[in-house]
Motif scaffolding. Structure first.
Motif, PDB file in Angstrom:
ATOM      1  N   GLU A  20       0.834  -1.219   0.000  1.00 50.02           N
ATOM      2  CA  GLU A  20       0.000   0.000   0.000  1.00 50.02           C
ATOM      3  C   GLU A  20       0.864   1.263   0.000  1.00 50.02           C
ATOM      4  OE1 GLU A  20      -3.616   1.649  -0.303  1.00 50.02           O
ATOM      5  OE2 GLU A  20      -3.225  -0.516  -0.238  1.00 50.02           O
ATOM      6  N   PRO A  21       0.702   2.139  -1.013  1.00 48.97           N
ATOM      7  CA  PRO A  21       1.470   3.386  -0.988  1.00 48.97           C
ATOM      8  C   PRO A  21       1.063   4.259   0.202  1.00 48.97           C
ATOM      9  CG  PRO A  21       0.414   3.062  -3.131  1.00 48.97           C
ATOM     10  CD  PRO A  21      -0.150   2.031  -2.206  1.00 48.97           C
ATOM     11  N   VAL A  22       1.979   5.086   0.636  1.00 48.21           N
ATOM     12  CA  VAL A  22       1.684   5.987   1.758  1.00 48.21           C
ATOM     13  C   VAL A  22       0.706   7.054   1.266  1.00 48.21           C
ATOM     14  CG1 VAL A  22       2.675   7.594   3.429  1.00 48.21           C
ATOM     15  CG2 VAL A  22       3.975   5.560   2.726  1.00 48.21           C
ATOM     16  N   ASP A  23      -0.293   7.315   2.098  1.00 53.44           N
ATOM     17  CA  ASP A  23      -1.314   8.326   1.797  1.00 53.44           C
ATOM     18  C   ASP A  23      -0.624   9.681   1.508  1.00 53.44           C
ATOM     19  OD1 ASP A  23      -3.304  10.249   1.980  1.00 53.44           O
ATOM     20  OD2 ASP A  23      -4.302   9.290   3.688  1.00 53.44           O
ATOM     21  N   PRO A  24      -0.948  10.309   0.375  1.00 58.23           N
ATOM     22  CA  PRO A  24      -0.325  11.601   0.076  1.00 58.23           C
ATOM     23  C   PRO A  24      -0.521  12.635   1.192  1.00 58.23           C
ATOM     24  CG  PRO A  24      -1.497  10.784  -1.847  1.00 58.23           C
ATOM     25  CD  PRO A  24      -1.810   9.841  -0.727  1.00 58.23           C
ATOM     26  N   ALA A  25      -1.635  12.541   1.924  1.00 59.93           N
ATOM     27  CA  ALA A  25      -1.850  13.497   3.031  1.00 59.93           C
ATOM     28  C   ALA A  25      -0.781  13.299   4.113  1.00 59.93           C
ATOM     29  CB  ALA A  25      -3.254  13.324   3.608  1.00 59.93           C
ATOM     30  N   ILE A  26      -0.411  12.048   4.350  1.00 57.81           N
ATOM     31  CA  ILE A  26       0.652  11.768   5.342  1.00 57.81           C
ATOM     32  C   ILE A  26       1.991  12.284   4.802  1.00 57.81           C
ATOM     33  CG2 ILE A  26       1.922   9.927   6.562  1.00 57.81           C
ATOM     34  CD1 ILE A  26      -0.868   9.969   7.555  1.00 57.81           C
ATOM     35  N   LEU A  27       2.225  12.067   3.516  1.00 60.09           N
ATOM     36  CA  LEU A  27       3.486  12.563   2.933  1.00 60.09           C
ATOM     37  C   LEU A  27       3.572  14.081   3.077  1.00 60.09           C
ATOM     38  CD1 LEU A  27       3.720  10.361  -0.285  1.00 60.09           C
ATOM     39  CD2 LEU A  27       5.013  10.111   1.852  1.00 60.09           C
ATOM     40  N   ARG A  28       2.463  14.755   2.847  1.00 59.63           N
ATOM     41  CA  ARG A  28       2.462  16.225   3.003  1.00 59.63           C
ATOM     42  C   ARG A  28       2.796  16.617   4.438  1.00 59.63           C
ATOM     43  NH1 ARG A  28       0.683  19.361  -1.189  1.00 59.63           N
ATOM     44  NH2 ARG A  28       0.694  21.137   0.223  1.00 59.63           N
ATOM     45  N   GLU A  29       2.260  15.856   5.400  1.00 57.23           N
ATOM     46  CA  GLU A  29       2.588  16.125   6.814  1.00 57.23           C
ATOM     47  C   GLU A  29       4.092  15.989   7.036  1.00 57.23           C
ATOM     48  OE1 GLU A  29      -1.350  14.118   8.862  1.00 57.23           O
ATOM     49  OE2 GLU A  29       0.612  13.611   9.671  1.00 57.23           O
ATOM     50  N   LEU A  30       4.673  14.949   6.442  1.00 54.90           N
ATOM     51  CA  LEU A  30       6.110  14.706   6.646  1.00 54.90           C
ATOM     52  C   LEU A  30       6.946  15.809   5.984  1.00 54.90           C
ATOM     53  CD1 LEU A  30       6.200  10.838   6.106  1.00 54.90           C
ATOM     54  CD2 LEU A  30       6.137  12.097   8.273  1.00 54.90           C
TER      55      LEU A  30
END
Ligand SMILES: Cc1cc2nc3c(=O)[nH]c(=O)nc-3n(C[C@H](O)[C@H](O)[C@H](O)COP(=O)(O)O)c2cc1C
Length: 173
Positions: A20-30
């Motif tokens: 499962e790819p990481v949720d783009p919303a989580i990537l934005r948080e990072l």
């Protein structure tokens, strides 16, 4: 709730991930967190490019052309992030900006770990070649510093030994 010390100690390099790819919303948080890395003159040198299917394919092809078989390693993680440092041509500033970008990359890994993600910082020499740079759409004024892998953890990792504090730190008179 783990403390910062716990998170720093328990983050590990992972090489096996769920699909499962990481949720783009989580990537934005990072990436938002990464912006808080210390940075001389606040030049904001860090750049993060999340590879999509086409760019990943192009990077794999470039890796295979440079070293047959090496492209398959780019399928390990569902989310790959090319991290690069924007450079100015001023040697002192550029060095500081590469260092600051390394700190920002670590924040992404540590922030991912705090959110239960597995991660891995990999040196990918093909990112220095014209083909690899093209696949990652790196402009001429950016130096790649690594390829971050993120995804769901699939394995317990061994804990690599660290040198004792007395070997790495000195309190000078
Ligand atoms: C700049 C940098 C480049 C790295 N490149 C690689 C790599 O190309 N291949 C690899 O297996 N690990 C790479 N690593 C991860 C280290 O091998 C890993 O951090 C080390 O073994 C300690 O394990 P830990 O991260 O679980 O504490 C890299 C780490 C850093 C900071």
């Amino acid at each position: 709730m783990p403390t910062l010390d716990d998170l720093i100690r328990s983050r590990r390099t992972h090489k096996a991930y769920g699909s499962e790819p990481v949720d783009p919303a989580i990537l934005r948080e990072l990436f938002e967190l990464a912006r808080w890395a210390p940075n001389h003159h606040v030049t904001n040198p860090w750049r993060f490019r999340v590879l999509g299917p086409e760019s990943r394919q192009r990077l794999k092809a470039a890796a295979d052309a440079a070293k047959p078989g090496s492209g398959a390693k780019l399928d390990r993680a569902p989310t790959l992030i090319v991290v690069s440092a924007k450079q100015t041509g001023d040697a002192e500033q550029d060095r500081e900006d590469v260092l600051a970008t390394a700190v920002a990359a670590y924040i992404v890994l540590l922030g991912g770990h705090a959110r239960g993600l597995a991660g891995y910082w990999r040196s990918v020499p093909v990112l220095d070649s014209p083909e690899g740079r093209g696949a990652a759409q790196l402009p001429d004024d950016e130096t790649p510093i690594g390829l971050l892998h993120l995804g769901e953890p699939r394995q317990e990792q061994r804990v690599p030994e660290r040198a004792p504090v007395d070997e790495i730190a000195a309190f000078l008179a």
